[in-house]
Motif scaffolding. Structure first.
Motif, PDB file in Angstrom:
ATOM      1  N   GLU A  21       0.835  -1.205   0.000  1.00 32.10           N
ATOM      2  CA  GLU A  21       0.000   0.000   0.000  1.00 32.10           C
ATOM      3  C   GLU A  21       0.872   1.258   0.000  1.00 32.10           C
ATOM      4  N   PHE A  22       0.309   2.356  -0.508  1.00 29.63           N
ATOM      5  CA  PHE A  22       1.034   3.620  -0.538  1.00 29.63           C
ATOM      6  C   PHE A  22       1.262   4.114   0.891  1.00 29.63           C
ATOM      7  N   GLU A  23       2.513   4.411   1.214  1.00 29.61           N
ATOM      8  CA  GLU A  23       2.827   4.915   2.550  1.00 29.61           C
ATOM      9  C   GLU A  23       2.604   6.419   2.654  1.00 29.61           C
ATOM     10  N   SER A  24       2.776   7.113   1.529  1.00 29.21           N
ATOM     11  CA  SER A  24       2.642   8.569   1.525  1.00 29.21           C
ATOM     12  C   SER A  24       1.264   8.978   1.002  1.00 29.21           C
ATOM     13  N   PRO A  25       0.488   9.739   1.787  1.00 32.36           N
ATOM     14  CA  PRO A  25      -0.806  10.236   1.302  1.00 32.36           C
ATOM     15  C   PRO A  25      -0.667  11.095   0.052  1.00 32.36           C
ATOM     16  N   ALA A  47      -1.689  11.636  -5.673  1.00 33.04           N
ATOM     17  CA  ALA A  47      -1.231  11.895  -7.043  1.00 33.04           C
ATOM     18  C   ALA A  47      -1.591  10.730  -7.960  1.00 33.04           C
ATOM     19  N   PHE A  48      -1.422   9.504  -7.435  1.00 32.52           N
ATOM     20  CA  PHE A  48      -1.754   8.336  -8.258  1.00 32.52           C
ATOM     21  C   PHE A  48      -3.253   8.239  -8.501  1.00 32.52           C
ATOM     22  N   ALA A  49      -4.046   8.576  -7.476  1.00 35.47           N
ATOM     23  CA  ALA A  49      -5.508   8.581  -7.638  1.00 35.47           C
ATOM     24  C   ALA A  49      -5.919   9.591  -8.700  1.00 35.47           C
ATOM     25  N   ALA A  50      -5.305  10.772  -8.668  1.00 33.54           N
ATOM     26  CA  ALA A  50      -5.618  11.803  -9.665  1.00 33.54           C
ATOM     27  C   ALA A  50      -5.254  11.329 -11.070  1.00 33.54           C
ATOM     28  N   TRP A  51      -4.124  10.645 -11.178  1.00 35.18           N
ATOM     29  CA  TRP A  51      -3.701  10.096 -12.475  1.00 35.18           C
ATOM     30  C   TRP A  51      -4.721   9.064 -12.977  1.00 35.18           C
ATOM     31  N   CYS A  52      -5.186   8.197 -12.084  1.00 35.01           N
ATOM     32  CA  CYS A  52      -6.162   7.173 -12.476  1.00 35.01           C
ATOM     33  C   CYS A  52      -7.495   7.795 -12.870  1.00 35.01           C
ATOM     34  N   TYR A  53      -7.949   8.803 -12.116  1.00 28.90           N
ATOM     35  CA  TYR A  53      -9.188   9.491 -12.496  1.00 28.90           C
ATOM     36  C   TYR A  53      -9.039  10.140 -13.863  1.00 28.90           C
ATOM     37  N   GLY A  54      -7.896  10.775 -14.091  1.00 28.28           N
ATOM     38  CA  GLY A  54      -7.668  11.451 -15.368  1.00 28.28           C
ATOM     39  C   GLY A  54      -7.627  10.492 -16.537  1.00 28.28           C
ATOM     40  N   SER A  62     -10.396   2.878  -5.339  1.00 28.37           N
ATOM     41  CA  SER A  62      -9.683   2.059  -4.351  1.00 28.37           C
ATOM     42  C   SER A  62      -8.490   2.807  -3.770  1.00 28.37           C
ATOM     43  N   VAL A  63      -7.759   3.513  -4.634  1.00 34.11           N
ATOM     44  CA  VAL A  63      -6.605   4.283  -4.164  1.00 34.11           C
ATOM     45  C   VAL A  63      -7.076   5.428  -3.270  1.00 34.11           C
ATOM     46  N   THR A  64      -8.179   6.067  -3.646  1.00 34.14           N
ATOM     47  CA  THR A  64      -8.701   7.192  -2.869  1.00 34.14           C
ATOM     48  C   THR A  64      -9.059   6.786  -1.447  1.00 34.14           C
ATOM     49  N   ILE A  65      -9.752   5.646  -1.327  1.00 25.68           N
ATOM     50  CA  ILE A  65     -10.185   5.208   0.015  1.00 25.68           C
ATOM     51  C   ILE A  65      -9.179   4.250   0.642  1.00 25.68           C
ATOM     52  N   ASN A  66      -8.129   3.911  -0.127  1.00 24.87           N
ATOM     53  CA  ASN A  66      -7.062   3.010   0.326  1.00 24.87           C
ATOM     54  C   ASN A  66      -7.614   1.640   0.735  1.00 24.87           C
ATOM     55  N   GLY A  67      -8.361   1.032  -0.177  1.00 30.65           N
ATOM     56  CA  GLY A  67      -8.904  -0.297   0.079  1.00 30.65           C
ATOM     57  C   GLY A  67      -9.966  -0.674  -0.936  1.00 30.65           C
ATOM     58  N   TRP A  68     -10.500  -1.859  -0.795  1.00 28.31           N
ATOM     59  CA  TRP A  68     -11.548  -2.350  -1.690  1.00 28.31           C
ATOM     60  C   TRP A  68     -12.873  -1.724  -1.299  1.00 28.31           C
TER      61      TRP A  68
END
Length: 252
Positions: free
Chosen positions: A12-16, A21-28, A81-87
């Motif tokens: 899991e991502f350790e840094s919020p 940033a990864f969540a924003a990339w996935c949304y985009g 999933s990345v946004t809420i950090n889970g399924w």
């Protein structure tokens, strides 16, 4: 059967900030996949703006549909999933299996349609007179074959345990035990490695034809080659090194 996640602490991502940033990339990328391919479909079906042979147009439309489905049901789901950090569907375990099925079915559909697209265009360049007799019906038949073949792998995998995999922030097959120890890699070699090799070879062949073609065929070349190159780059081997395997490790 849904199996709880096992590799959260390692992957899991350790840094919020990085996770955001990864969540924003996935949304985009997810929204771009949906909106961009919707434009392609409207331009082709309503305005007939794509001036290519009928088989190529039909395959391009099929790729656009597969990309849209993948964007909605895979990329945007990863973003959530990345946004809420889970399924996000913890209380509905069967959705993990459905998610895994959709992921593989439409990823393989995309791969096989791109493979068919390259083979078709190469055939058009090598045998132009024979290619002129092919109609939209031929394109639909080729697309149907690709879709049917793409669904074979996830259909065979029905009943195989699925779990949320923190390496990819989405559900995936969870076990390579028993028959899947050899059947999983064998099927993935057939459905992934084989078409990828064909795409590489046909892309190289198309690049050799770039300077020799004119008119509509040249337009088609400049349409297909970027698609093929982006596809090849997208499968570059990147990612975090895998931790030592353990019982129940995610398999292919």
């Amino acid at each position: 059967m849904f199996v709880p996640p096992w590799n959260q602490s390692y992957y899991e991502f350790e840094s919020p900030a990085v996770r955001g940033a990864f969540a924003a990339w996935c949304y985009g990328t997810g929204l771009l996949a949906v909106l961009g391919n919707a434009v392609v479909l409207v331009a082709s079906l309503k305005y007939h703006a794509i001036k290519l042979d009928e088989v190529t147009k039909t395959l391009v439309e099929g790729i656009a549909i597969a990309d849209m489905v993948y964007g909605v049901f895979v990329i945007l789901q990863v973003a959530i999933s990345v946004t809420i950090n889970g399924w996000q569907y913890q209380g509905v375990s069967w959705l993990c299996e459905v998610s895994t099925y959709i992921q593989y079915a439409f990823c393989l559909t995309d791969i096989l349609l791109i493979c068919a697209l390259n083979i078709n265009k190469l055939a058009v360049l090598m045998r132009p007179f024979a290619a002129r007799s092919r109609t939209k019906k031929h394109g639909l038949v080729f697309s149907a074959i690709a879709v049917a073949l793409a669904h074979l792998y996830p259909l065979i995998g029905i009943g195989r345990p699925s779990r949320f995999d923190w390496r990819i922030y989405r559900c995936n097959y969870s076990s390579s035990d028993g028959i899947w120890e050899w059947l999983g890699p064998t099927l993935m070699g057939i459905f992934l490695l084989g078409p990828n090799v064909i795409v590489l070879i046909t892309t190289a062949a198309l690049l050799c034809y770039v300077k020799k073609v004119t008119g509509e065929n040249k337009q088609a070349m400049f349409t297909l080659i970027p698609v093929s190159l982006v596809y090849i780059i997208s499968y570059a081997p990147i990612g975090k090194p895998q931790e030592p395997t353990e019982s129940g490790n995610t398999g292919p």
